[in-house]
Design a protein around this motif. Sequence first.
Motif, short mmCIF file in Angstrom:
data_model
loop_
_atom_site.label_atom_id
_atom_site.label_comp_id
_atom_site.label_asym_id
_atom_site.label_seq_id
_atom_site.Cartn_x
_atom_site.Cartn_y
_atom_site.Cartn_z
N LYS A 69 1.10 -1.70 0.05
CA LYS A 69 0.29 -0.07 -0.07
C LYS A 69 0.94 1.71 0.01
CE LYS A 69 -1.80 1.30 3.37
NZ LYS A 69 -2.06 1.28 5.39
N GLU A 70 1.94 0.84 0.46
CA GLU A 70 2.72 2.66 0.68
C GLU A 70 3.88 2.34 -0.64
OE1 GLU A 70 3.42 4.70 3.89
OE2 GLU A 70 1.18 4.00 3.89
N LEU A 71 4.13 1.90 -0.93
CA LEU A 71 4.62 1.55 -2.78
C LEU A 71 3.98 1.60 -3.45
CD1 LEU A 71 6.89 -1.68 -1.97
CD2 LEU A 71 7.76 0.47 -2.42
N ARG A 72 2.37 1.58 -3.30
CA ARG A 72 1.47 1.86 -4.77
C ARG A 72 1.24 3.45 -3.92
NH1 ARG A 72 0.16 -0.07 -8.98
NH2 ARG A 72 0.89 2.40 -8.88
N GLN A 73 1.32 4.04 -2.98
CA GLN A 73 0.91 5.37 -2.98
C GLN A 73 2.47 6.24 -3.70
OE1 GLN A 73 0.79 6.82 1.35
NE2 GLN A 73 0.70 9.29 0.76
N MET A 74 3.37 5.22 -3.30
CA MET A 74 4.90 5.97 -3.87
C MET A 74 4.85 6.38 -5.27
SD MET A 74 9.33 4.93 -3.19
CE MET A 74 9.22 6.91 -1.55
N ALA A 75 4.75 5.05 -5.88
CA ALA A 75 4.38 5.12 -7.17
C ALA A 75 3.96 6.51 -7.97
CB ALA A 75 4.28 3.64 -7.94
N ASP A 76 2.42 6.02 -7.35
CA ASP A 76 0.74 7.40 -7.69
C ASP A 76 2.13 8.44 -7.75
OD1 ASP A 76 -0.16 5.04 -8.57
OD2 ASP A 76 -2.11 5.31 -6.32
N GLU A 77 2.46 8.91 -6.44
CA GLU A 77 2.83 10.01 -6.51
C GLU A 77 3.99 10.45 -7.43
OE1 GLU A 77 3.80 12.60 -2.70
OE2 GLU A 77 1.44 11.00 -2.09
N LEU A 78 4.67 9.40 -8.03
CA LEU A 78 5.72 9.35 -8.80
C LEU A 78 5.02 9.80 -10.59
CD1 LEU A 78 8.81 8.15 -7.52
CD2 LEU A 78 8.35 10.09 -7.57
N ALA A 79 3.48 9.39 -10.38
CA ALA A 79 3.46 8.99 -11.93
C ALA A 79 2.69 10.29 -12.32
CB ALA A 79 2.37 8.14 -11.87
N ILE A 80 2.67 11.32 -10.95
CA ILE A 80 2.05 12.60 -11.83
C ILE A 80 3.71 13.67 -12.26
CG2 ILE A 80 2.10 15.08 -10.91
CD1 ILE A 80 0.48 13.39 -7.79
N PRO A 81 4.10 13.60 -13.56
CA PRO A 81 5.25 14.37 -13.70
C PRO A 81 5.64 15.35 -13.04
CG PRO A 81 3.57 14.39 -15.63
CD PRO A 81 2.82 13.97 -14.19
N ALA A 82 5.16 16.12 -12.72
CA ALA A 82 5.22 17.52 -11.99
C ALA A 82 6.48 16.99 -10.22
CB ALA A 82 4.24 17.97 -11.36
N VAL A 83 5.60 16.08 -10.45
CA VAL A 83 6.26 15.67 -8.88
C VAL A 83 7.72 14.73 -9.45
CG1 VAL A 83 6.03 13.71 -7.06
CG2 VAL A 83 3.73 15.09 -7.72
N ALA A 84 7.60 13.99 -10.08
CA ALA A 84 9.00 13.52 -10.71
C ALA A 84 10.00 14.76 -11.31
CB ALA A 84 8.08 12.56 -12.25
N ALA A 85 8.94 15.33 -12.09
CA ALA A 85 10.34 16.47 -12.13
C ALA A 85 11.50 17.09 -11.10
CB ALA A 85 9.78 17.40 -13.16
N VAL A 86 10.32 17.35 -9.85
CA VAL A 86 11.15 17.75 -8.33
C VAL A 86 11.61 16.90 -7.85
CG1 VAL A 86 10.18 18.71 -5.95
CG2 VAL A 86 9.15 19.40 -8.86
N SER A 87 11.33 15.87 -7.44
CA SER A 87 11.86 14.69 -7.28
C SER A 87 13.28 14.30 -7.83
CB SER A 87 11.33 12.87 -7.06
OG SER A 87 10.22 13.36 -6.59
N LEU A 88 12.78 14.39 -8.98
CA LEU A 88 14.72 14.22 -9.43
C LEU A 88 15.79 15.31 -9.68
CD1 LEU A 88 13.61 12.34 -13.52
CD2 LEU A 88 15.16 11.61 -10.97
N THR A 89 14.73 16.98 -9.59
CA THR A 89 15.64 17.87 -9.38
C THR A 89 16.28 17.91 -8.09
OG1 THR A 89 14.22 19.23 -11.12
CG2 THR A 89 15.62 20.38 -9.41
N LEU A 90 15.30 18.01 -6.81
CA LEU A 90 16.28 17.62 -5.61
C LEU A 90 17.12 16.72 -5.21
CD1 LEU A 90 12.95 17.98 -3.30
CD2 LEU A 90 14.73 19.59 -3.61
N ALA A 91 17.11 15.45 -6.53
CA ALA A 91 17.95 14.28 -5.89
C ALA A 91 19.78 15.16 -6.76
CB ALA A 91 17.64 13.19 -6.26
N GLN A 92 19.57 15.53 -7.96
CA GLN A 92 20.29 16.24 -8.49
C GLN A 92 21.24 17.79 -7.80
OE1 GLN A 92 20.24 18.90 -10.24
NE2 GLN A 92 22.42 18.68 -11.28
N SER A 93 20.02 18.41 -7.52
CA SER A 93 20.87 19.21 -6.53
C SER A 93 21.86 19.13 -5.33
CB SER A 93 19.12 20.03 -6.13
OG SER A 93 18.66 20.68 -7.21
#
Length: 176
Positions: A69-93
């Motif tokens: 269930k927790e992994l599903r929530q994480m996957a659903d959030e990362l499926a939103i392009p803006a959320v994925a982009a921010v996550s990658l930007t934060l990791a890269q930064s």
Amino acid sequence: MLAAARRLLAEEGLDAVTHQRVAQEAGVGRATVYRHWPRTDQLLLDAMGGADLPLFRAPETPVRRWLRKELRQMADELAIPAVAAVSLTLAQSALSDARIAHPHDESVKTITERIHAAIRSAVAAGELEADIEPPDLTAMLVGPIVYRATMQRAPASDDFLGRLVDSVGTWHDQPG
């Protein structure tokens, strides 16, 4: 401004936290927000600072079902392009900016500790047989979801998430 950003984050998610929206919510000019946070990742980082991560917070039994269930929530959030982009930007930064690296590392540490605590409880209860180091365990569970969402730009199916959970050891059905 941070209170406005946190409100947007809590009510609408990561993609709502923009310079323009924060300025509107805080009743200030957009230039004021830009003056304090020239980059969106800096604004998001400060908005998220001090806020408890919602994922993997309160393990439930059976742990196997809770983890899916927790992994599903994480996957659903990362499926939103803006959320994925921010996550990658934060990791890269975080690779080059110590101001961002520290809170990023703390978030990773928190997720690792929460997942490991849940797995330890599953092992102690006899629900799971596993012996994996915490950083490896987190990488095995979270890493493929991030890759699927950001590199493959594809959704994580329930079957995919189930295989991830099953990969950490031998699960035993619990009575009740």
